[in-house]
Design a protein around this motif. Sequence first.
Motif, PDB file in Angstrom:
ATOM      1  N   SER A 401       5.734  28.676   0.301  1.00 55.77           N
ATOM      2  CA  SER A 401       7.189  28.642   0.251  1.00 55.77           C
ATOM      3  C   SER A 401       7.757  27.714   1.319  1.00 55.77           C
ATOM      4  CB  SER A 401       7.760  30.051   0.440  1.00 55.77           C
ATOM      5  OG  SER A 401       7.350  30.898  -0.604  1.00 55.77           O
ATOM      6  N   PHE A 402       7.012  27.527   2.404  1.00 54.63           N
ATOM      7  CA  PHE A 402       7.515  26.667   3.475  1.00 54.63           C
ATOM      8  C   PHE A 402       7.360  25.195   3.126  1.00 54.63           C
ATOM      9  CE2 PHE A 402       7.455  24.790   7.815  1.00 54.63           C
ATOM     10  CZ  PHE A 402       8.695  25.266   8.224  1.00 54.63           C
ATOM     11  N   ILE A 403       6.428  24.872   2.235  1.00 59.30           N
ATOM     12  CA  ILE A 403       6.215  23.472   1.856  1.00 59.30           C
ATOM     13  C   ILE A 403       7.459  22.871   1.197  1.00 59.30           C
ATOM     14  CG2 ILE A 403       4.861  21.942   0.372  1.00 59.30           C
ATOM     15  CD1 ILE A 403       2.500  23.920   0.915  1.00 59.30           C
ATOM     16  N   PRO A 404       8.060  23.521   0.188  1.00 60.83           N
ATOM     17  CA  PRO A 404       9.308  22.984  -0.360  1.00 60.83           C
ATOM     18  C   PRO A 404      10.412  22.861   0.688  1.00 60.83           C
ATOM     19  CG  PRO A 404       8.410  24.637  -1.833  1.00 60.83           C
ATOM     20  CD  PRO A 404       7.603  24.697  -0.576  1.00 60.83           C
ATOM     21  N   MET A 405      10.409  23.773   1.658  1.00 57.78           N
ATOM     22  CA  MET A 405      11.438  23.720   2.696  1.00 57.78           C
ATOM     23  C   MET A 405      11.237  22.520   3.612  1.00 57.78           C
ATOM     24  SD  MET A 405      11.405  27.797   3.379  1.00 57.78           S
ATOM     25  CE  MET A 405      11.593  28.900   1.953  1.00 57.78           C
ATOM     26  N   LEU A 406       9.984  22.176   3.882  1.00 59.89           N
ATOM     27  CA  LEU A 406       9.705  20.972   4.667  1.00 59.89           C
ATOM     28  C   LEU A 406      10.178  19.734   3.919  1.00 59.89           C
ATOM     29  CD1 LEU A 406       6.118  21.664   6.047  1.00 59.89           C
ATOM     30  CD2 LEU A 406       8.230  21.604   7.354  1.00 59.89           C
ATOM     31  N   ILE A 407       9.883  19.686   2.625  1.00 69.59           N
ATOM     32  CA  ILE A 407      10.330  18.559   1.815  1.00 69.59           C
ATOM     33  C   ILE A 407      11.852  18.540   1.744  1.00 69.59           C
ATOM     34  CG2 ILE A 407      10.218  17.492  -0.480  1.00 69.59           C
ATOM     35  CD1 ILE A 407       7.524  18.902  -0.857  1.00 69.59           C
ATOM     36  N   GLY A 408      12.465  19.730   1.655  1.00 68.11           N
ATOM     37  CA  GLY A 408      13.913  19.846   1.556  1.00 68.11           C
ATOM     38  C   GLY A 408      14.643  19.401   2.795  1.00 68.11           C
ATOM     39  N   SER A 409      13.947  19.235   3.925  1.00 71.08           N
ATOM     40  CA  SER A 409      14.615  18.719   5.129  1.00 71.08           C
ATOM     41  C   SER A 409      15.065  17.280   4.926  1.00 71.08           C
ATOM     42  CB  SER A 409      13.682  18.807   6.349  1.00 71.08           C
ATOM     43  OG  SER A 409      12.542  17.982   6.154  1.00 71.08           O
ATOM     44  N   GLY A 410      14.473  16.592   3.951  1.00 72.77           N
ATOM     45  CA  GLY A 410      14.944  15.257   3.600  1.00 72.77           C
ATOM     46  C   GLY A 410      16.012  15.327   2.532  1.00 72.77           C
ATOM     47  N   CYS A 411      15.736  16.049   1.448  1.00 70.25           N
ATOM     48  CA  CYS A 411      16.700  16.236   0.357  1.00 70.25           C
ATOM     49  C   CYS A 411      16.345  17.520  -0.370  1.00 70.25           C
ATOM     50  CB  CYS A 411      16.678  15.047  -0.602  1.00 70.25           C
ATOM     51  SG  CYS A 411      17.796  15.233  -2.015  1.00 70.25           S
ATOM     52  N   GLY A 412      17.364  18.298  -0.705  1.00 65.47           N
ATOM     53  CA  GLY A 412      17.129  19.578  -1.342  1.00 65.47           C
ATOM     54  C   GLY A 412      16.553  19.482  -2.742  1.00 65.47           C
ATOM     55  N   VAL A 413      16.847  18.380  -3.459  1.00 65.90           N
ATOM     56  CA  VAL A 413      16.398  18.256  -4.850  1.00 65.90           C
ATOM     57  C   VAL A 413      14.868  18.234  -4.960  1.00 65.90           C
ATOM     58  CG1 VAL A 413      16.459  16.839  -6.933  1.00 65.90           C
ATOM     59  CG2 VAL A 413      18.553  17.177  -5.603  1.00 65.90           C
ATOM     60  N   PRO A 414      14.158  17.298  -4.270  1.00 69.33           N
ATOM     61  CA  PRO A 414      12.687  17.347  -4.351  1.00 69.33           C
ATOM     62  C   PRO A 414      12.110  18.603  -3.720  1.00 69.33           C
ATOM     63  CG  PRO A 414      13.383  15.719  -2.724  1.00 69.33           C
ATOM     64  CD  PRO A 414      14.613  16.150  -3.470  1.00 69.33           C
ATOM     65  N   TRP A 513      12.955   4.233   5.389  1.00 69.31           N
ATOM     66  CA  TRP A 513      13.830   3.410   4.560  1.00 69.31           C
ATOM     67  C   TRP A 513      14.112   4.076   3.217  1.00 69.31           C
ATOM     68  CZ3 TRP A 513      17.435   0.089   4.526  1.00 69.31           C
ATOM     69  CH2 TRP A 513      17.762  -0.605   3.377  1.00 69.31           C
ATOM     70  N   GLU A 514      13.097   4.713   2.636  1.00 73.27           N
ATOM     71  CA  GLU A 514      13.285   5.364   1.343  1.00 73.27           C
ATOM     72  C   GLU A 514      14.342   6.457   1.439  1.00 73.27           C
ATOM     73  OE1 GLU A 514      12.370   5.908  -2.768  1.00 73.27           O
ATOM     74  OE2 GLU A 514      11.960   4.317  -1.330  1.00 73.27           O
ATOM     75  N   ARG A 515      14.240   7.275   2.473  1.00 74.63           N
ATOM     76  CA  ARG A 515      15.208   8.351   2.655  1.00 74.63           C
ATOM     77  C   ARG A 515      16.581   7.801   3.034  1.00 74.63           C
ATOM     78  NH1 ARG A 515      11.696  12.699   6.225  1.00 74.63           N
ATOM     79  NH2 ARG A 515      10.846  13.894   4.490  1.00 74.63           N
ATOM     80  N   GLY A 516      16.593   6.830   3.956  1.00 73.58           N
ATOM     81  CA  GLY A 516      17.855   6.247   4.405  1.00 73.58           C
ATOM     82  C   GLY A 516      18.585   5.511   3.292  1.00 73.58           C
ATOM     83  N   TRP A 517      17.836   4.730   2.493  1.00 77.53           N
ATOM     84  CA  TRP A 517      18.455   3.978   1.408  1.00 77.53           C
ATOM     85  C   TRP A 517      19.008   4.920   0.344  1.00 77.53           C
ATOM     86  CZ3 TRP A 517      20.961  -0.028   0.433  1.00 77.53           C
ATOM     87  CH2 TRP A 517      21.086  -0.556  -0.852  1.00 77.53           C
ATOM     88  N   SER A 518      18.313   6.028   0.109  1.00 75.15           N
ATOM     89  CA  SER A 518      18.815   7.022  -0.842  1.00 75.15           C
ATOM     90  C   SER A 518      20.162   7.563  -0.380  1.00 75.15           C
ATOM     91  CB  SER A 518      17.799   8.158  -0.982  1.00 75.15           C
ATOM     92  OG  SER A 518      18.300   9.183  -1.800  1.00 75.15           O
ATOM     93  N   PHE A 519      20.294   7.803   0.911  1.00 75.12           N
ATOM     94  CA  PHE A 519      21.562   8.291   1.472  1.00 75.12           C
ATOM     95  C   PHE A 519      22.655   7.234   1.341  1.00 75.12           C
ATOM     96  CE2 PHE A 519      24.541   8.647   5.006  1.00 75.12           C
ATOM     97  CZ  PHE A 519      24.927   9.973   4.926  1.00 75.12           C
ATOM     98  N   ILE A 520      22.336   5.988   1.654  1.00 77.21           N
ATOM     99  CA  ILE A 520      23.323   4.905   1.577  1.00 77.21           C
ATOM    100  C   ILE A 520      23.792   4.698   0.141  1.00 77.21           C
ATOM    101  CG2 ILE A 520      23.655   2.422   1.910  1.00 77.21           C
ATOM    102  CD1 ILE A 520      21.695   2.647   4.302  1.00 77.21           C
TER     103      ILE A 520
END
Length: 727
Positions: A401-414, A513-520
Amino acid sequence: MSIKIALAGNPNCGKTTLFNALTGSNQFVGNWPGVTVEKKEGKLKGHKDVIIMDLPGIYSLSPYTLEEVVARNYLIGERPDAILNIVDGTNIERNLYLSTQLMELGIPVIMAINMMDIVEKNGDKIHISKLSQKLGCEVVEISALKGTGISQAAEKAVALANGKKNTVPVHKFQAELESVLDSIEEKLGNDVPEEQKRFFAIKLLEKDSKIETQLKRVPDVSEEITLIEREMDDDTESIITNERYVYISSIINECYTRSKRDKLTISDKIDRIVTNRFLALPIFAAIMFLVYYASVTTVGGWATDWTNDNLFGEGFSFFGLDVPGIPVIAENILVAVGCADWLQGLILDGIIAGVGAVLGFVPQMLVLFIFLAFLESCGYMARVAFIMDRIFRKFGLSGKSFIPMLIGSGCGVPGIMASRTIENDRDRKMTIMTTTFIPCSAKLPIIALISGALFGGAAWVAPSAYFVGIAAIICSGIILKKTKIFSGDPAPFVMELPAYHMPTVENILRSMWERGWSFIKKAGTIILLATIVVWFTSYFGWVDGQFRLLDTLELDHSILAAVGSTISWLFAPLGWGNWKAAVAAITGLIAKENVVGTFGILYGFAEVAEDGSEIWGTLAGSMTSIAAYSFLVFNLLCAPCFAAMGAIKREMNSARWFWYAVGYQTLLAYVVALCVYQIGTLITTGSFGVFTIVAFALIAGFIFLLVRPGKDSKVSKANFKSVAGAK
């Protein structure tokens, strides 16, 4: 006609890193199981007609989890031309279990032993030629991280696919088992291609629950199952599993030479400290505190200050040249071309003020992404999942259950999508409901705004937001597991910890860059449209019976003010019952970054400096520091953005469960925010009222839900009494 090559392997074997290197894709690379939840594809560099398919990381082709179903369905249904099987050389025995199953599919297989640089560093030796001979398929050495041997492995896979030579499994089980498998293969008849009969015969013998969906006609093999279970005194699935490991052990003994080392490896020495029963949590807390301190308060804060004060402010000096800021440039252009007042207001007070207020926080986010990418790539985040499993299991959840939460620190969707790796339906639903409590990148601007503008850049605010999310998850796990719907033992968590290694700069920058560009991109689309709507409804309204463009002092007569005033009373017990804060929280449902963008428009500033100099006086008159923290907590825990809510609806696959999840998140956020404001105000000012009593009642009810016995407790006590009575 294009050639399809599937990448298959265990989680953490370096499969996605290899996929990125072969295709040039910007696929996100993480160091925990379940990052690749769906199959993804890309074209092999230098080969327009070769498609590389990145399958989920799996341990076997027995469909216990959703990602194993995805991989198996693709391999059986679409049958790629070849399989490139990636094997972790540092844990070869465990990885070969999947390899034996892949070869039974009748698809050409080439094996790539990854992490050979670490194997050699440890002083171990894998005899490649002997291993190839034993397995009956070609074996190559690679290092996906360093890029050595990967081109040769890809070329050999292409050549193998062109040759269309089916792999014939060379390993044999015990004579009794082989005889039973032969009997089942005969029963399959012509319904299954010859090269697939071995695979389906084994799956039928294992009583595979998914076999009916993949066979036109399912023969009755109960006689064979009864025969072999009686002869070998065990269930057929255990028999097959044991036979595989007997075969693998015979290979390892001949093909793998382990160095005679008594001393611990560097990874073992580090793990003695970072996974220590008593030190693990304090170390994790300290690391996350430093990450957020550097990202929000110091390095990221300085970068954001410069961006807001200069790029989105009056301007800056560059080698003696005065460079005006974006608002100044835009205003000069608009005045020069003679734009109408409403258009100037839209661009300056709407688009630049709204979107600029959000983009001003990009430097902080990039710094955070660099730290997170480093922790993920070096192997530490895998340890965090292991550490949290020990804690989560006590509260009814597993480390999965913590694995999705780690991924969710970048974006909740993935993060929500990654819950597919949890095979237990109850645990999966509960994980979906709680994953978005962890602050994602979209919530960072809200955290930075509250921390910088309202708390003077206090170092504790940003880390506290992260730990509020973890506390909400833990408390939710305890409460929900004690209900009838979610009761039961948590799903088992099996995970191999990768060896620590220094990540490459390329991988860290790619992840950032992948995370930042997604935000931009989101700021340029969703947030842009939202700020235009917010500006129009904020700067147009009725004054003296006339609908017209309003000036800054007339915003209380706007359309948005009328709408906000009708709902603001709901948030009065939380300390921020003015219409501007209420509207900002509601627009956050579109995208969480909109909260800051809406403040930027409503309070009339184009940027948010860390010291809050532009808006401190305005906000201080409408929101106290306790109310501001209540506002922060509510926006952290309440229903996520529309995109994440769509992911919840899709993963729950039920409208009832979707509303249950969103309702629980919003209710919990409201209760916690109310308690924070009411109790905080009582402590700081001594103010006591009706809602203070409500807050104490809610806290008492919350404590009762935490400590009350669960549904399983009554059952186990009853069973104990019946057993004791029998004695």
